[in-house]
Write a protein that holds these residues in place. Structure first.
Motif, PDB file in Angstrom:
ATOM      1  N   GLY A  36      34.163  44.062  40.676  1.00  0.00           N
ATOM      2  CA  GLY A  36      34.506  43.209  41.809  1.00  0.00           C
ATOM      3  C   GLY A  36      35.985  42.907  41.929  1.00  0.00           C
ATOM      4  O   GLY A  36      36.542  42.913  43.032  1.00  0.00           O
ATOM      5  N   GLU A  37      36.631  42.644  40.814  1.00  0.00           N
ATOM      6  CA  GLU A  37      38.065  42.345  40.842  1.00  0.00           C
ATOM      7  C   GLU A  37      38.848  43.540  41.377  1.00  0.00           C
ATOM      8  O   GLU A  37      39.735  43.401  42.216  1.00  0.00           O
ATOM      9  CB  GLU A  37      38.555  41.969  39.440  1.00  0.00           C
ATOM     10  CG  GLU A  37      40.002  41.556  39.397  1.00  0.00           C
ATOM     11  CD  GLU A  37      40.437  41.136  37.998  1.00  0.00           C
ATOM     12  OE1 GLU A  37      41.570  41.498  37.620  1.00  0.00           O
ATOM     13  OE2 GLU A  37      39.663  40.470  37.296  1.00  0.00           O
ATOM     14  N   GLY A  59      30.945  41.015  36.032  1.00  0.00           N
ATOM     15  CA  GLY A  59      31.718  39.997  36.754  1.00  0.00           C
ATOM     16  C   GLY A  59      30.988  39.624  38.022  1.00  0.00           C
ATOM     17  O   GLY A  59      29.764  39.527  38.052  1.00  0.00           O
ATOM     18  N   ASN A  60      31.735  39.422  39.081  1.00  0.00           N
ATOM     19  CA  ASN A  60      31.105  39.086  40.363  1.00  0.00           C
ATOM     20  C   ASN A  60      30.313  40.272  40.887  1.00  0.00           C
ATOM     21  O   ASN A  60      30.790  41.400  40.867  1.00  0.00           O
ATOM     22  CB  ASN A  60      32.169  38.695  41.392  1.00  0.00           C
ATOM     23  CG  ASN A  60      32.755  37.341  41.125  1.00  0.00           C
ATOM     24  OD1 ASN A  60      32.060  36.444  40.638  1.00  0.00           O
ATOM     25  ND2 ASN A  60      34.019  37.162  41.427  1.00  0.00           N
ATOM     26  N   ASN A  61      29.110  39.990  41.384  1.00  0.00           N
ATOM     27  CA  ASN A  61      28.297  41.086  41.903  1.00  0.00           C
ATOM     28  C   ASN A  61      28.786  41.506  43.288  1.00  0.00           C
ATOM     29  O   ASN A  61      29.613  40.843  43.915  1.00  0.00           O
ATOM     30  CB  ASN A  61      26.808  40.713  41.898  1.00  0.00           C
ATOM     31  CG  ASN A  61      26.453  39.644  42.901  1.00  0.00           C
ATOM     32  OD1 ASN A  61      26.897  39.670  44.053  1.00  0.00           O
ATOM     33  ND2 ASN A  61      25.638  38.688  42.488  1.00  0.00           N
ATOM     34  N   VAL A  64      28.673  38.935  46.265  1.00  0.00           N
ATOM     35  CA  VAL A  64      29.758  37.947  46.278  1.00  0.00           C
ATOM     36  C   VAL A  64      31.036  38.588  46.811  1.00  0.00           C
ATOM     37  O   VAL A  64      31.752  38.006  47.634  1.00  0.00           O
ATOM     38  CB  VAL A  64      29.974  37.362  44.862  1.00  0.00           C
ATOM     39  CG1 VAL A  64      31.231  36.516  44.792  1.00  0.00           C
ATOM     40  CG2 VAL A  64      28.756  36.569  44.422  1.00  0.00           C
ATOM     41  N   ILE A  65      31.319  39.804  46.357  1.00  0.00           N
ATOM     42  CA  ILE A  65      32.527  40.504  46.788  1.00  0.00           C
ATOM     43  C   ILE A  65      32.435  40.871  48.275  1.00  0.00           C
ATOM     44  O   ILE A  65      33.418  40.748  49.014  1.00  0.00           O
ATOM     45  CB  ILE A  65      32.777  41.764  45.918  1.00  0.00           C
ATOM     46  CG1 ILE A  65      32.912  41.371  44.449  1.00  0.00           C
ATOM     47  CG2 ILE A  65      33.987  42.530  46.403  1.00  0.00           C
ATOM     48  CD1 ILE A  65      33.998  40.352  44.156  1.00  0.00           C
ATOM     49  N   CYS A  96      24.979  38.262  53.274  1.00  0.00           N
ATOM     50  CA  CYS A  96      26.362  38.274  52.778  1.00  0.00           C
ATOM     51  C   CYS A  96      27.305  39.054  53.692  1.00  0.00           C
ATOM     52  O   CYS A  96      28.493  39.136  53.410  1.00  0.00           O
ATOM     53  CB  CYS A  96      26.402  38.831  51.358  1.00  0.00           C
ATOM     54  SG  CYS A  96      25.650  37.710  50.168  1.00  0.00           S
TER      55      CYS A  96
END
Length: 126
Positions: A36-37, A59-61, A64-65, A96
């Motif tokens: 994600g980053e 990390g972020n799924n 979320v991203i 989302c």
């Protein structure tokens, strides 16, 4: 130039999708991220027209991203890609802000190309 971002923590899948897109769309700029980053960085730097986004990553799924990218000044088409064809995943992806949903291993090269062709048709300047 049309650009695509592939976001997936599975190196083999990412490379495979990259090869499919490169063969079919040789002038497309393709960048990759494994988490994600990296996705947020690549999206901000390259401003992709299309993003293939995995749901489950460290990390972020991807959901979320996806939400973060869709709420930014960027306006890419986002296709969620996952190995799990579950109704709750499809619903969450749409909530989302995802534009499309594909299942890994069930989406043929022709289906992927048709999705990209559709995005190209919409995104091409008149």
């Amino acid at each position: 130039m049309f650009s695509t971002l592939i976001v997936d923590d599975n190196d083999a899948f990412r490379q495979s999708l990259h090869q499919v897109l490169s063969r079919r769309f040789p002038s497309m700029r393709i960048v990759e991220a494994a988490d994600g980053e990296g996705a947020l960085y690549q999206a901000a730097y390259h401003h992709p027209d299309l993003i293939f986004m995995d749901i489950r990553m460290p990390g972020n799924n991807g959901l979320v991203i996806t939400q973060a990218i869709k709420s930014s000044d960027l306006h890419p088409i986002i296709c969620i890609i996952t190995s799990h064809d579950l109704p709750e995943y499809r619903d969450a992806a749409l909530r989302c802000g995802a534009d499309h949903f594909m299942v890994k291993g069930e989406s043929s090269e022709a289906q992927i190309a048709a999705l990209v062709d559709g995005v190209l048709t919409v995104r091409r300047p008149s």
